[in-house]
Design an enzyme around this catalytic site. Sequence first.
Site, short mmCIF file in Angstrom:
data_model
loop_
_atom_site.label_atom_id
_atom_site.label_comp_id
_atom_site.label_asym_id
_atom_site.label_seq_id
_atom_site.Cartn_x
_atom_site.Cartn_y
_atom_site.Cartn_z
CG ASP A 33 -1.77 -1.25 1.30
OD1 ASP A 33 -2.31 -1.66 0.27
OD2 ASP A 33 -1.83 -1.83 2.39
N GLY A 69 -3.95 -4.80 -4.05
CA GLY A 69 -4.91 -3.78 -4.47
C GLY A 69 -4.14 -2.57 -4.94
P1 IMP Z 1 -2.36 -12.93 2.54
O1 IMP Z 1 -1.42 -12.43 1.48
O2 IMP Z 1 -3.80 -12.74 2.19
O3 IMP Z 1 -2.05 -14.34 2.97
O4 IMP Z 1 -2.13 -12.04 3.86
C1 IMP Z 1 -0.92 -12.07 4.61
C2 IMP Z 1 -0.60 -10.68 5.15
O5 IMP Z 1 -0.25 -9.83 4.05
C3 IMP Z 1 -1.75 -9.97 5.85
O6 IMP Z 1 -1.22 -9.18 6.89
C4 IMP Z 1 -2.35 -9.08 4.78
O7 IMP Z 1 -3.02 -7.97 5.32
C5 IMP Z 1 -1.09 -8.66 4.06
N1 IMP Z 1 -1.30 -8.30 2.65
C6 IMP Z 1 -1.50 -9.14 1.61
N2 IMP Z 1 -1.62 -8.44 0.47
C7 IMP Z 1 -1.48 -7.15 0.77
C8 IMP Z 1 -1.46 -5.93 0.00
O8 IMP Z 1 -1.58 -5.94 -1.23
N3 IMP Z 1 -1.28 -4.78 0.69
C9 IMP Z 1 -1.08 -4.78 2.03
N4 IMP Z 1 -1.08 -5.87 2.79
C10 IMP Z 1 -1.27 -7.06 2.17
#
Ligand code: IMP
Length: 429
Positions: free
Chosen positions: A13, A40
């Site tokens: 982000d 995102g």
């Molecule tokens: P996962 O990638 O859904 O397994 O999430 C693992 C960690 O990465 C969590 O803390 C999510 O909030 C974070 N995370 C995953 N993708 C993003 C992103 O695109 N932006 C910020 N945090 C992310």
Amino acid sequence: MPLDIIIGTQWGDEGKGRVVDMLSARADLVARYNGGDNAGHTVTVGTQTFKLHQIPSGIIHPSAVGVIGNGVVINPATLLAEMEMLRGNHIEVDARRLRISHAAHLITPAHRALDHAQEQARGKSQIGTTGRGIGPAYTDKAARMGIRMEEMLDIPTFRRRIESHVEEANQVLAGLFRAEALDPQTVADEYCGYAETLHDYITDTSALVWGALRKGQSVLAEGAQGTLLDIDHGTYPFVTSSNPTAPGVLPGLGVGFGYIGRIIGVTKAFQSRVGAGPFPTEVLGDAATRLRGTGSNPWDEFGTTTGRPRRVGWLDGVLLRYAVRINGLSELVVTKLDVLSGLRMVKICTAYRANGKEYNDLPMGPADLSPFEPVYEEMPGWEPDLTGVRSWSDLPQPAQNYLERIAEISGISVCQVSVGPEREQVVDL
Ligand code: IMP
């Protein structure tokens, strides 16, 4: 022409989407190499704001071809929805403009169900995943039981693969987690439908990228998430399951070292994080609301994928230096400097303190940051609104000082600063 790389230096982000958008105006290929629809990327063009999760944000430029590399895990349902969203906004997305690696892995509803079940089972130690099935999809890949895009090219075999994948996942869901089982045939029907639609998009993207580089074309690699979410180099276990760092580009796209050009790190002027895990410079209460915004603007600090309010804090120079090292960054882009306007003073963490000792760099990576207390430097803030600033000389002196300090602390130069979400709200340095 080289392969340039854009990397988030924090926990994602950082505003990479807008930097990709700027640089892809000159790129022939824009490629994602890691992650999935957990990402995102927000890009604002005039009155339109695009939120992209799997398609490289550079596709908004008509001349750039989007590539989804083999290091990505793909949710076909959200991919197709994203393609429709772009078409609805008059951005052409067909099999000439978007190429998907035959070796990228699929995310299925079974992966999402496992992601939820695992998070539930973690109880108080939850990672705070996006719930998109990312971890289980990469787990299957590493366990050599994942399903790759190329399997979609033979639908009868693909159907059987999906059915047996769901049957296996059901054993774990029901047996281990007491969670509801999924219907293998329903999932197979759904995925065979996607296979028919996506058939023409699937290709050997490694060969495509290599061919473009050999012809002298330019390729931009668009990192998702950020350095501190890297599975090897991040705040483990509070990380994602891929390598968002620059070294991840090579296996994630299937290219060698020879073509790497600029490695551009994107850092916010402050720090943010979604999900659980260490965050030494985090601020709470009113100070946090001030940095986060209220959510009334698309660029306020709320997750693009999940809508969760982001945790926020002061810029962490120790972690920034770490990101420079891990990625071999050549330069920095600082985003959201405008958000700091109106603060009497701004703080920046220059070192950590633990047991009476001061550390300029992490003694053993960022996994356990709990012993450390940030050592802050306070700098005078600035009052003026920066959203109309377009040149260095128009930045107030304290804002210039802040940027110069970021360059000093990180050891590399700041090449660009953003002062608002619009394409033109940037200052080239
Ligand atoms: P996962 O990638 O859904 O397994 O999430 C693992 C960690 O990465 C969590 O803390 C999510 O909030 C974070 N995370 C995953 N993708 C993003 C992103 O695109 N932006 C910020 N945090 C992310």
